[in-house]
Motif scaffolding. Structure first.
Motif, mmCIF file in Angstrom:
data_model
loop_
_atom_site.group_PDB
_atom_site.id
_atom_site.type_symbol
_atom_site.label_atom_id
_atom_site.label_comp_id
_atom_site.label_asym_id
_atom_site.label_seq_id
_atom_site.Cartn_x
_atom_site.Cartn_y
_atom_site.Cartn_z
ATOM 1 N N LEU A 102 0.814 -1.211 0.000
ATOM 2 C CA LEU A 102 0.000 0.000 0.000
ATOM 3 C C LEU A 102 0.853 1.270 0.000
ATOM 4 O O LEU A 102 0.426 2.308 -0.524
ATOM 5 C CB LEU A 102 -0.926 0.005 1.220
ATOM 6 N N PHE A 103 2.053 1.177 0.591
ATOM 7 C CA PHE A 103 2.943 2.343 0.675
ATOM 8 C C PHE A 103 4.301 1.993 0.079
ATOM 9 O O PHE A 103 5.273 1.739 0.798
ATOM 10 C CB PHE A 103 3.094 2.794 2.126
ATOM 11 N N PRO A 104 4.386 1.977 -1.246
ATOM 12 C CA PRO A 104 5.640 1.578 -1.911
ATOM 13 C C PRO A 104 6.814 2.515 -1.638
ATOM 14 O O PRO A 104 7.969 2.142 -1.875
ATOM 15 C CB PRO A 104 5.256 1.586 -3.402
ATOM 16 N N ASP A 105 6.525 3.728 -1.134
ATOM 17 C CA ASP A 105 7.617 4.671 -0.846
ATOM 18 C C ASP A 105 8.447 4.229 0.355
ATOM 19 O O ASP A 105 9.563 4.727 0.566
ATOM 20 C CB ASP A 105 7.056 6.069 -0.592
ATOM 21 N N ILE A 106 7.918 3.305 1.179
ATOM 22 C CA ILE A 106 8.690 2.786 2.306
ATOM 23 C C ILE A 106 9.733 1.811 1.758
ATOM 24 O O ILE A 106 9.406 0.744 1.259
ATOM 25 C CB ILE A 106 7.782 2.071 3.321
ATOM 26 N N GLY A 107 10.988 2.197 1.844
ATOM 27 C CA GLY A 107 12.063 1.409 1.232
ATOM 28 C C GLY A 107 12.555 0.284 2.109
ATOM 29 O O GLY A 107 13.749 0.211 2.438
ATOM 30 N N LEU A 108 11.651 -0.585 2.526
ATOM 31 C CA LEU A 108 12.022 -1.717 3.371
ATOM 32 C C LEU A 108 11.986 -2.982 2.521
ATOM 33 O O LEU A 108 10.920 -3.466 2.154
ATOM 34 C CB LEU A 108 11.047 -1.841 4.542
ATOM 35 N N TRP A 109 13.170 -3.491 2.184
ATOM 36 C CA TRP A 109 13.237 -4.655 1.306
ATOM 37 C C TRP A 109 12.642 -5.874 1.998
ATOM 38 O O TRP A 109 12.784 -6.067 3.205
ATOM 39 C CB TRP A 109 14.674 -4.941 0.908
ATOM 40 N N ARG A 110 12.031 -6.743 1.195
ATOM 41 C CA ARG A 110 11.432 -7.954 1.759
ATOM 42 C C ARG A 110 12.493 -8.886 2.331
ATOM 43 O O ARG A 110 12.246 -9.595 3.307
ATOM 44 C CB ARG A 110 10.600 -8.662 0.686
ATOM 45 N N SER A 111 13.666 -8.891 1.722
ATOM 46 C CA SER A 111 14.755 -9.720 2.253
ATOM 47 C C SER A 111 15.188 -9.223 3.626
ATOM 48 O O SER A 111 15.491 -10.016 4.531
ATOM 49 C CB SER A 111 15.945 -9.707 1.288
ATOM 50 N N VAL A 112 15.190 -7.896 3.817
ATOM 51 C CA VAL A 112 15.532 -7.323 5.119
ATOM 52 C C VAL A 112 14.476 -7.710 6.146
ATOM 53 O O VAL A 112 14.794 -8.047 7.292
ATOM 54 C CB VAL A 112 15.657 -5.788 5.016
ATOM 55 N N VAL A 113 13.203 -7.671 5.730
ATOM 56 C CA VAL A 113 12.109 -8.044 6.629
ATOM 57 C C VAL A 113 12.257 -9.495 7.080
ATOM 58 O O VAL A 113 12.081 -9.818 8.257
ATOM 59 C CB VAL A 113 10.744 -7.833 5.937
ATOM 60 N N LEU A 114 12.597 -10.384 6.161
ATOM 61 C CA LEU A 114 12.765 -11.802 6.505
ATOM 62 C C LEU A 114 13.915 -11.995 7.483
ATOM 63 O O LEU A 114 13.809 -12.759 8.447
ATOM 64 C CB LEU A 114 12.999 -12.627 5.242
ATOM 65 N N TYR A 115 15.024 -11.314 7.226
ATOM 66 C CA TYR A 115 16.153 -11.373 8.170
ATOM 67 C C TYR A 115 15.728 -10.866 9.553
ATOM 68 O O TYR A 115 15.987 -11.499 10.579
ATOM 69 C CB TYR A 115 17.322 -10.534 7.658
ATOM 70 N N ALA A 116 15.070 -9.693 9.556
ATOM 71 C CA ALA A 116 14.705 -9.053 10.823
ATOM 72 C C ALA A 116 13.702 -9.904 11.609
ATOM 73 O O ALA A 116 13.816 -10.045 12.829
ATOM 74 C CB ALA A 116 14.125 -7.667 10.555
ATOM 75 N N LEU A 117 12.720 -10.496 10.912
ATOM 76 C CA LEU A 117 11.752 -11.341 11.603
ATOM 77 C C LEU A 117 12.397 -12.609 12.146
ATOM 78 O O LEU A 117 12.030 -13.099 13.219
ATOM 79 C CB LEU A 117 10.608 -11.701 10.655
ATOM 80 N N SER A 118 13.361 -13.136 11.418
ATOM 81 C CA SER A 118 14.073 -14.328 11.896
ATOM 82 C C SER A 118 14.853 -14.013 13.163
ATOM 83 O O SER A 118 14.788 -14.759 14.156
ATOM 84 C CB SER A 118 15.027 -14.847 10.815
ATOM 85 N N PHE A 119 15.577 -12.882 13.135
ATOM 86 C CA PHE A 119 16.335 -12.477 14.328
ATOM 87 C C PHE A 119 15.380 -12.157 15.481
ATOM 88 O O PHE A 119 15.659 -12.482 16.642
ATOM 89 C CB PHE A 119 17.204 -11.258 14.018
#
Length: 462
Positions: A102-119
């Motif tokens: 919904l907010f593509p301007d948020i530059g949070l990569w999906r790979s970063v999200v996966l790393y962060a959720l795992s940690f």
């Protein structure tokens, strides 16, 4: 117990929340560091990613609140914590994915999200395991001394003696020979100096739980202790802090008059509440439209009768209105014309009715009542006039629950099973009075978020 916006929060849970907030910050920082280093980005200024970091931390934290991660039962049982943690991480992943869409301007990569959720998952699991084994250490407990050994003192002991309690009773002093409800209580005359006892035992709070205070309170001794920094609390306030209820057996009109709270919500709070009710109603009706249509078809095709069920309820100021729900019972549920409590495994409930009651789908049409202004999203559950009249005659202060708008969800609904008897109504009133006394937008927010937990793990649904 720490009070935030008039709502009491156990100190260990507050410490846990702060620690896990910092852990989520560390997890997203680690995820970004690893991913950026993999593509050769060095010396990244993380201050440039404050919106992205904030979006991740706030989303995951709110999801954890919603799934009941900060309920005492979850903190006390590692298996419950682990189950809710897995659910939290999955819902957080879905929620963040929707936000990024919904907010593509948020530059949070999906790979970063996966790393962060795992940690985050691994770190939270370790923190919860450690917390489970240190939450009962002495530094988390508050030393409490109780003046009194009668019925009130017994209720004080019960409110602060449960598993996971953050208080430790250092003694009970009986003020008369007639106080015998607390075993092991020591006569006050044998203590000597109350000030010396408080200092020697590092007492942090004195709870006054005397049935009859006239001529019984050691005013000079209490004043001496209070001036030396020891808190002095009456039994009703102590029980309120520990249990999140206003205990009907202890409360009296003078306490309600002189205690903080019960002053009604401020105009600004009411305005914010109403604006939220309107905007959230329109949004939820739009999002739930497919569910509404499908449920209406199922209700109509599987049982005889109308799709919706309208029933008179008592609302703000004792005025009545018609609440609207999906019909979950047979049309002749009260053929004799006498209102009845819902029962466990109630034979009047239809097959589809059982499903929509368990999932709370039958409550969705009440959003129209919220939009109209008869109800709010948060507040005491509206009751039928027949039961209101009956309960008002036997339960003290029952009509005080009509000081605020009734709600779809509320403090009582979160903390106590469905009320199906006079005793249940009495217990739920204690939670309703706590909500009315300590109302704030913050408390509404907590209740709304934690309602998700009730949907995910239904308790007491009938």
């Amino acid at each position: 117990m720490i009070r935030i916006f008039r709502h009491y929060i156990p100190k260990p849970l507050l410490f846990l929340g702060i620690l896990e907030w910092l852990l989520l910050l560390a997890a997203i920082w680690a995820g970004m560091t690893i991913r950026f280093s993999q593509i050769g980005m060095q010396d990244v200024a993380f201050t440039d990613y404050i919106p992205e970091v904030s979006a991740f931390v706030i989303t995951v934290y709110v999801v954890m609140l919603a799934t009941g991660m900060y309920q005492l039962e979850a903190c006390r049982d590692f298996r419950v914590s682990l189950l809710r943690l897995v659910v939290s991480m999955f819902i957080a992943l879905l929620t963040i994915s929707v936000i990024l869409y919904l907010f593509p301007d948020i530059g949070l990569w999906r790979s970063v999200v996966l790393y962060a959720l795992s940690f985050s998952g691994l770190g939270l699991m370790v923190v919860r395991f450690i917390f489970l084994h240190v939450v009962d250490l002495r530094q988390f407990k508050k030393n409490v001394l109780v003046l009194g050994a009668g019925e009130r003192a017994s209720r004080v002991r019960n409110s602060g003696s449960g598993q996971g309690s953050h208080v430790r009773f250092s003694g009970f002093f009986s003020m008369t020979d007639q106080e015998r409800d607390v075993e092991g209580a020591v006569p006050y005359e044998s203590v000597g100096s109350l000030k010396d006892f408080v200092e020697k035992n590092h007492i942090q709070e004195i709870v006054v739980a005397i049935q009859e205070r006239r001529g019984m309170l050691p005013m000079d001794d209490l004043l001496d202790c209070r001036m030396n920094g020891c808190a002095v609390t009456d039994s009703t306030s102590f029980i309120e802090q520990q249990s999140g209820t206003v205990n009907l057996e202890s409360v009296n009109p003078s306490w309600m008059i002189f205690s903080d709270g019960f002053g009604g919500a401020k105009s600004l709070d009411l305005l914010i509440k109403r604006l939220f009710d309107i905007s959230a109603s329109l949004l939820l009706l739009t999002l739930s439209l497919p569910v509404l249509i499908m449920t209406a078809i199922l209700v109509k095709t599987t049982s005889h009768g109308p799709v919706f069920y309208r029933q008179e309820r008592v609302g703000l100021g004792g005025k009545t209105f018609e609440v609207m729900k999906f019909r979950s019972m047979a049309v002749n549920a009260e053929a004799d014309g006498v209102p009845q409590w819902a029962k466990k495994n109630d034979a009047r409930v239809t097959t589809i009715g059982k499903i929509i009651r368990t999932t709370r789908i039958d409550e969705i049409p009440q959003i129209f009542n919220v939009l109209k202004g008869d109800m709010s999203f948060v507040g005491p559950r509206p009751e039928r006039p027949f039961f209101v009249e009956k309960l008002g005659e036997t339960i003290p202060y029952y009509h005080e629950r009509h000081r605020v708008k009734p709600g779809i969800t509320g403090w009582a609904q979160l903390n106590y099973p469905y009320g199906a008897s006079e005793e249940d109504s009495r217990k739920k009133l204690e939670y309703d009075l706590y909500y009315i006394k300590n109302y704030s937008v913050f408390l509404d927010f907590l209740i709304l978020i934690q309602t998700v937990r009730v949907v995910l793990w239904p308790d007491g649904v009938r």
